[in-house]
Design a protein around this motif. Structure first.
Motif, PDB file in Angstrom:
ATOM      1  N   ASP A   1       0.881  -0.869  -0.100  1.00 40.07           N
ATOM      2  CA  ASP A   1      -0.432  -0.185  -0.296  1.00 40.07           C
ATOM      3  C   ASP A   1       0.581   1.529  -0.250  1.00 40.07           C
ATOM      4  N   PRO A   2       2.177   1.485   0.721  1.00 43.22           N
ATOM      5  CA  PRO A   2       2.479   2.153   1.039  1.00 43.22           C
ATOM      6  C   PRO A   2       3.689   3.278  -0.211  1.00 43.22           C
ATOM      7  N   PHE A   3       3.354   1.909  -1.184  1.00 42.26           N
ATOM      8  CA  PHE A   3       4.537   1.937  -2.529  1.00 42.26           C
ATOM      9  C   PHE A   3       3.528   2.160  -3.961  1.00 42.26           C
ATOM     10  N   LEU A   4       2.318   1.256  -4.191  1.00 36.56           N
ATOM     11  CA  LEU A   4       1.125   2.265  -4.982  1.00 36.56           C
ATOM     12  C   LEU A   4       1.073   3.377  -5.834  1.00 36.56           C
ATOM     13  N   GLY A   5       1.196   3.627  -6.962  1.00 30.10           N
ATOM     14  CA  GLY A   5       1.403   4.653  -7.540  1.00 30.10           C
ATOM     15  C   GLY A   5       3.168   5.406  -7.440  1.00 30.10           C
ATOM     16  N   THR A   6       3.702   5.113  -6.376  1.00 26.80           N
ATOM     17  CA  THR A   6       4.971   5.671  -6.260  1.00 26.80           C
ATOM     18  C   THR A   6       5.519   5.283  -7.037  1.00 26.80           C
ATOM     19  N   CYS A   7       5.578   4.417  -8.341  1.00 27.36           N
ATOM     20  CA  CYS A   7       6.736   3.910  -9.160  1.00 27.36           C
ATOM     21  C   CYS A   7       6.812   4.580 -10.488  1.00 27.36           C
ATOM     22  N   LYS A   8       7.733   5.006 -10.553  1.00 30.56           N
ATOM     23  CA  LYS A   8       8.385   5.364 -12.788  1.00 30.56           C
ATOM     24  C   LYS A   8       7.390   5.437 -13.059  1.00 30.56           C
ATOM     25  N   PHE A   9       6.657   3.935 -13.899  1.00 31.26           N
ATOM     26  CA  PHE A   9       5.736   4.358 -14.460  1.00 31.26           C
ATOM     27  C   PHE A   9       4.186   3.416 -14.170  1.00 31.26           C
ATOM     28  N   TYR A  10       3.112   4.092 -14.863  1.00 29.37           N
ATOM     29  CA  TYR A  10       1.797   4.108 -14.639  1.00 29.37           C
ATOM     30  C   TYR A  10       1.186   2.947 -14.007  1.00 29.37           C
ATOM     31  N   ASN A  11       1.457   2.233 -15.397  1.00 29.46           N
ATOM     32  CA  ASN A  11       1.537   0.859 -15.778  1.00 29.46           C
ATOM     33  C   ASN A  11       2.711  -0.204 -14.945  1.00 29.46           C
ATOM     34  N   CYS A  12       3.323   0.166 -13.969  1.00 36.61           N
ATOM     35  CA  CYS A  12       4.585  -0.671 -13.545  1.00 36.61           C
ATOM     36  C   CYS A  12       3.732  -1.954 -12.718  1.00 36.61           C
ATOM     37  N   THR A  13       4.369  -3.526 -13.428  1.00 40.82           N
ATOM     38  CA  THR A  13       4.113  -4.241 -12.465  1.00 40.82           C
ATOM     39  C   THR A  13       4.113  -5.617 -11.288  1.00 40.82           C
ATOM     40  N   HIS A  14       5.563  -4.515 -10.817  1.00 38.00           N
ATOM     41  CA  HIS A  14       6.579  -4.768  -9.682  1.00 38.00           C
ATOM     42  C   HIS A  14       6.922  -5.777  -9.739  1.00 38.00           C
ATOM     43  N   ARG A  15       7.123  -6.663 -11.055  1.00 36.36           N
ATOM     44  CA  ARG A  15       7.916  -7.638 -11.782  1.00 36.36           C
ATOM     45  C   ARG A  15       9.913  -7.683 -11.959  1.00 36.36           C
ATOM     46  N   HIS A  16       9.987  -5.922 -12.570  1.00 35.92           N
ATOM     47  CA  HIS A  16      10.847  -6.000 -13.225  1.00 35.92           C
ATOM     48  C   HIS A  16      11.411  -4.125 -14.062  1.00 35.92           C
ATOM     49  N   GLU A  17      10.637  -4.188 -13.592  1.00 35.80           N
ATOM     50  CA  GLU A  17      10.200  -2.760 -14.032  1.00 35.80           C
ATOM     51  C   GLU A  17      11.752  -2.132 -13.180  1.00 35.80           C
ATOM     52  N   PRO A  18      12.550  -0.806 -14.213  1.00 37.43           N
ATOM     53  CA  PRO A  18      13.135   0.113 -13.336  1.00 37.43           C
ATOM     54  C   PRO A  18      12.114   1.185 -12.990  1.00 37.43           C
ATOM     55  N   GLY A  19      12.930   2.000 -11.805  1.00 38.85           N
ATOM     56  CA  GLY A  19      12.255   2.159 -10.775  1.00 38.85           C
ATOM     57  C   GLY A  19      10.900   2.025 -10.366  1.00 38.85           C
ATOM     58  N   CYS A  20      10.984   0.725 -10.360  1.00 39.73           N
ATOM     59  CA  CYS A  20       9.388   0.883  -9.300  1.00 39.73           C
ATOM     60  C   CYS A  20       9.780   0.677  -7.664  1.00 39.73           C
ATOM     61  N   ALA A  21       8.546   0.941  -7.301  1.00 41.26           N
ATOM     62  CA  ALA A  21       9.093   1.237  -5.606  1.00 41.26           C
ATOM     63  C   ALA A  21       9.133   0.003  -4.534  1.00 41.26           C
ATOM     64  N   ILE A  22       8.226  -0.592  -5.594  1.00 39.63           N
ATOM     65  CA  ILE A  22       7.695  -1.684  -4.506  1.00 39.63           C
ATOM     66  C   ILE A  22       9.069  -2.742  -4.288  1.00 39.63           C
ATOM     67  N   LEU A  23       9.654  -2.843  -5.729  1.00 38.15           N
ATOM     68  CA  LEU A  23      10.933  -3.647  -5.534  1.00 38.15           C
ATOM     69  C   LEU A  23      11.665  -2.934  -5.176  1.00 38.15           C
ATOM     70  N   THR A  24      11.943  -2.103  -5.494  1.00 40.78           N
ATOM     71  CA  THR A  24      13.094  -1.363  -4.196  1.00 40.78           C
ATOM     72  C   THR A  24      12.792  -1.787  -2.554  1.00 40.78           C
ATOM     73  N   ALA A  25      11.504  -1.514  -2.178  1.00 39.17           N
ATOM     74  CA  ALA A  25      10.897  -1.616  -0.787  1.00 39.17           C
ATOM     75  C   ALA A  25      11.675  -3.355  -0.522  1.00 39.17           C
ATOM     76  N   ARG A  26      11.078  -4.404  -1.377  1.00 40.00           N
ATOM     77  CA  ARG A  26      11.735  -5.161  -0.832  1.00 40.00           C
ATOM     78  C   ARG A  26      13.450  -5.217  -1.029  1.00 40.00           C
ATOM     79  N   LYS A  27      13.433  -4.415  -2.339  1.00 37.94           N
ATOM     80  CA  LYS A  27      15.831  -4.818  -1.992  1.00 37.94           C
ATOM     81  C   LYS A  27      16.129  -3.818  -0.667  1.00 37.94           C
ATOM     82  N   GLN A  28      14.939  -3.214   0.083  1.00 39.68           N
ATOM     83  CA  GLN A  28      15.864  -2.236   1.289  1.00 39.68           C
ATOM     84  C   GLN A  28      15.309  -2.800   2.259  1.00 39.68           C
TER      85      GLN A  28
END
Length: 300
Positions: free
Chosen positions: A249-276
């Motif tokens: 929830d805190p990260f949805l809508g904050t990715c670089k691309f509006y249609n991000c699938t949160h699996r491989h896209e650059p600038g994905c807020a959810i992938l960054t949160a997973r990494k951190q």
């Protein structure tokens, strides 16, 4: 001959096109839907025209606030409606499935149902710390975990009766988690009700595989569903699946691309949160599995 006026009732058992519908006087009738369509689930409110002394025809299903499904590769089946609270039963032993827990939590969240994980057999202290550690992922995501022993009715009552009062709760869990023992602690005459309702439906052989609703003596209702070994989510869209993970929830809508699938896209807020470490690797892996399964089925 059918009655002229349809009477409102609540579906308390369902098996195929056979429904047990309970009415205000406490009687249960064996009811069938009109026509070929089967559209009701346990927990639904329906309008029924009586036929004879024991049967009825379901004329209409009244508006529901939510509906839960279970699906596999072959079909999607609705099984509980108008649910307020999900009681998801796990145990210190035998081992529970994180995959199934995660899927059930996604289903509950997308349906607007409050989830509570019940850690049963908490009196087996030698396994307790391991179970607690495995459930930490869910507590960090804001899911409440209640520890108890279903063999201790007083403990069960103290933990759950006030929580369920005035609500409809769904009891769900894998086989072997102690779900039936927990139900018997909450509804002492559940076995007698099961036999009575099965006789009304002439479906005794289905007593262990049929979803059914019970009234709690102190108020509220509980729907008991058979132990599950799979929990597909083929009925959900990709967006619904994203919103099924509370920690996203805190990260949805904050990715670089509006249609991000949160699996491989650059600038994905959810992938960054997973990494951190803000989103667990296991939970994100479950998200990816659900999407991949639905894509394989051609759902989107």
């Amino acid at each position: 001959m059918p009655t002229e006026t349809a009477v409102e009732g609540r579906v308390i058992t369902a098996h195929g096109r056979h429904y047990g519908v309970e009415f205000a006087d406490g009687r249960v009738r064996h009811c069938f839907p009109r026509g070929k369509k089967t559209d009701a689930a346990v927990g639904d409110r329906v309008l029924v025209r009586f036929q004879g002394n024991e049967e009825g025809v379901i004329e209409k299903r009244l508006e529901r606030k939510n509906l839960l499904y279970r699906s596999d590769e072959m079909r999607t089946k609705q099984f509980a409606a108008n649910v307020d609270l999900l009681l998801l039963v796990v145990a210190t032993t035998p081992a529970f499935s994180d995959d199934l827990i995660g899927r059930a939590l996604v289903a509950a969240r997308t349906a607007g149902i409050e989830p509570v994980i019940i850690l049963n057999k908490a009196d087996l202290v030698e396994n307790l710390s391991t179970a607690r550690a495995r459930l930490e992922t869910y507590t960090k995501a804001g899911i409440q975990v209640l520890e108890l022993s279903a063999l201790n009715p007083q403990q069960v009552h103290a933990a759950l009766l006030e929580r369920i009062k005035g609500k409809t709760a769904l009891l769900l869990g894998q086989s072997g988690m102690g779900k039936s023992t927990l139900l018997n602690a909450l509804v002492p005459d559940a076995a007698a009700h099961t036999q009575e309702h099965s006789a009304a439906l002439d479906a005794g052989k289905h007593t262990t595989t049929t979803t059914r609703l019970y009234h709690l003596p102190q108020g509220g209702e509980i729907i008991d569903s058979p132990g599950f070994q799979n929990f597909g989510l083929y009925h959900l869209s990709d967006v619904e699946i994203q919103h099924g993970f509370a920690e996203f929830d805190p990260f949805l809508g904050t990715c670089k691309f509006y249609n991000c699938t949160h699996r491989h896209e650059p600038g994905c807020a959810i992938l960054t949160a997973r990494k951190q470490g803000e989103i667990s690797i296991e939970r994100h892996a479950l998200y990816e599995r659900i999407l991949a399964e639905n894509e394989a089925q051609g759902r989107y």
